[in-house]
Design a protein around this motif. Structure first.
Motif, short mmCIF file in Angstrom:
data_model
loop_
_atom_site.label_atom_id
_atom_site.label_comp_id
_atom_site.label_asym_id
_atom_site.label_seq_id
_atom_site.Cartn_x
_atom_site.Cartn_y
_atom_site.Cartn_z
N THR A 37 17.20 -4.35 -35.43
CA THR A 37 16.85 -3.12 -34.71
C THR A 37 16.15 -2.15 -35.66
O THR A 37 16.57 -1.99 -36.82
CB THR A 37 18.10 -2.45 -34.13
N LEU A 38 15.10 -1.52 -35.18
CA LEU A 38 14.43 -0.46 -35.94
C LEU A 38 14.89 0.88 -35.38
O LEU A 38 14.62 1.21 -34.22
CB LEU A 38 12.91 -0.59 -35.80
N TRP A 39 15.61 1.63 -36.20
CA TRP A 39 15.96 3.00 -35.84
C TRP A 39 14.81 3.89 -36.30
O TRP A 39 14.55 4.01 -37.50
CB TRP A 39 17.27 3.42 -36.51
N VAL A 40 14.11 4.50 -35.35
CA VAL A 40 12.91 5.25 -35.69
C VAL A 40 12.93 6.60 -34.97
O VAL A 40 13.48 6.73 -33.87
CB VAL A 40 11.64 4.44 -35.31
N LYS A 41 12.31 7.58 -35.58
CA LYS A 41 12.26 8.92 -34.99
C LYS A 41 11.53 8.90 -33.66
O LYS A 41 10.53 8.20 -33.48
CB LYS A 41 11.53 9.88 -35.94
N ALA A 42 12.00 9.69 -32.72
CA ALA A 42 11.35 9.81 -31.41
C ALA A 42 10.04 10.59 -31.55
O ALA A 42 9.90 11.49 -32.39
CB ALA A 42 12.27 10.51 -30.42
N SER A 43 9.08 10.24 -30.73
CA SER A 43 7.77 10.88 -30.75
C SER A 43 7.88 12.37 -30.46
O SER A 43 8.57 12.80 -29.54
CB SER A 43 6.86 10.23 -29.71
N GLY A 44 7.17 13.17 -31.28
CA GLY A 44 7.11 14.61 -31.06
C GLY A 44 8.27 15.41 -31.57
O GLY A 44 8.20 16.65 -31.62
N LYS A 45 9.36 14.75 -31.96
CA LYS A 45 10.51 15.49 -32.50
C LYS A 45 10.19 16.01 -33.90
O LYS A 45 9.43 15.39 -34.65
CB LYS A 45 11.74 14.58 -32.54
N TRP A 46 10.78 17.15 -34.22
CA TRP A 46 10.52 17.78 -35.51
C TRP A 46 11.51 17.22 -36.54
O TRP A 46 12.72 17.44 -36.43
CB TRP A 46 10.64 19.30 -35.40
#
Length: 342
Positions: A37-46
């Motif tokens: 699993t890739l835990w990645v930041k959500a788009s547009g979040k600061w």
């Protein structure tokens, strides 16, 4: 409850995201790979809010491979640990193709100042001596960029200098990735031009009774008070987030111009209403309703340009690439998310 590794990533992300020289508004992204699993930041979040806002999404690596194989940029939404449905970062596929466990992607002003000038690759080569790095020619973000990065897989670089875009560093642990990031930043640090003070009296006269106001960030005025910076800023787009948040180039106020006339001239040329104007020799004015994200990108632009030497030639994205970025669905989603921030 976050795993220890994910918690380390969250804390790293908040630190990196709090440095405006690395991350501006909703730009930049981080990830960690765990058990397929890739835990990645959500788009547009600061990113700076990573410690207080649940923004990391678990994206199965198999899903990313299918998106890559289909050349499909429209990732579905996934749910955070608290159940919020969000789209993953536009650079999710980039993080996935890097073999290292931890990946940090930032829009470093020091890196862009090298990556957006003629001869930049040759310039950074001696500075990065002893490190395993690759220079990636400008490629549209997302899946096209991931495919291009895959071509470097045999070398397994830990550092990617993305032409006219930014920096990627990767390692097996968060601590090592962050240390590498700071090492590269130190190596690529360069001198900045000395800049004169703004003419606040003239700026107040120009903006009186209008929809414009004097830029709130004092340092931003350097874009207009320094002739070299003004010329570079008006020349075009140096990096993706510049055109996405600020427009294809800087609009300039000519001698005896009104702000309205300068804005109309720019809008006629670019079909984009300017959010800031450069009054040469005086300073910068911004729209009264300009969002925090745009303010941060304005400072980013200033900090990039002041690091491009007077004798260097800035390189810009082609108009076709700028149009593609500004009309990209993934970017529109990211901007909509970022604009929620004050």
């Amino acid at each position: 409850m976050a795993s220890e590794s994910l918690q380390d990533l969250i804390e790293l992300s908040a630190r990196v995201g709090s440095n405006l020289d690395l991350v501006q508004a909703g730009g930049g992204n981080t990830s960690i790979k765990e058990a397929g699993t890739l835990w990645v930041k959500a788009s547009g979040k600061w990113l700076r809010q990573a410690a207080e806002d649940d923004m990391f999404l678990p994206v199965p690596m198999g899903d990313i491979e299918r998106q890559l194989a289909a050349l499909d940029e429209k990732f579905p939404e996934y749910r955070t640990r608290t159940g919020v449905a969000l789209r993953p970062s536009v650079e999710t596929s980039v993080h996935a193709v890097m073999p290292q466990k931890v990946v940090i992607h930032v829009h470093s002003v020091r890196t862009i100042a090298w990556a957006a000038r003629a001869g930049g690759r040759e310039g950074v080569t001696p500075l990065l001596a002893g490190l395993n790095w690759s220079w990636i020619p400008y490629t549209h973000p997302g899946i096209p960029l991931a495919i291009r990065i895959r071509e470097e897989a045999a070398r397994r670089p830990d550092i990617l200098i993305l032409e006219n875009h930014g920096l990627v560093v990767a390692a097996e642990e968060c601590e090592a990735a962050e240390a590498l990031l700071h090492d590269v930043e130190q190596r690529l640090n360069g001198e900045t031009r000395a800049i004169g003070a703004p003419d606040l009296v003239r700026l107040e006269e120009l903006t009186q009774g209008s929809e414009w106001e004097v830029a709130e960030e004092v340092e931003a005025h350097a874009l207009a008070t320094d002739g070299v910076s003004c010329t570079i800023a008006a020349g075009g787009t140096l990096f993706p987030d510049q055109c996405v948040y600020l427009g294809p180039a800087a609009a300039t106020v000519e001698t005896r111009d009104t702000l309205a006339a300068a804005a109309q001239r720019y809008e006629t040329r670019y079909d984009f209403a300017p959010v800031f104007l450069l009054a040469a020799g005086a300073g910068v004015v911004t729209r009264r309703n300009m969002k925090r994200a745009a303010h941060e990108l304005l400072l980013c632009l200033k900090r990039v340009i002041e690091r491009i030497p007077t004798e260097a030639q800035a390189t810009y994205l082609p108009a076709s690439q700028v149009a593609r970025l500004m009309n990209w669905d993934a970017e529109k989603y990211r901007i909509a998310m970022a604009q929620r921030e004050k």
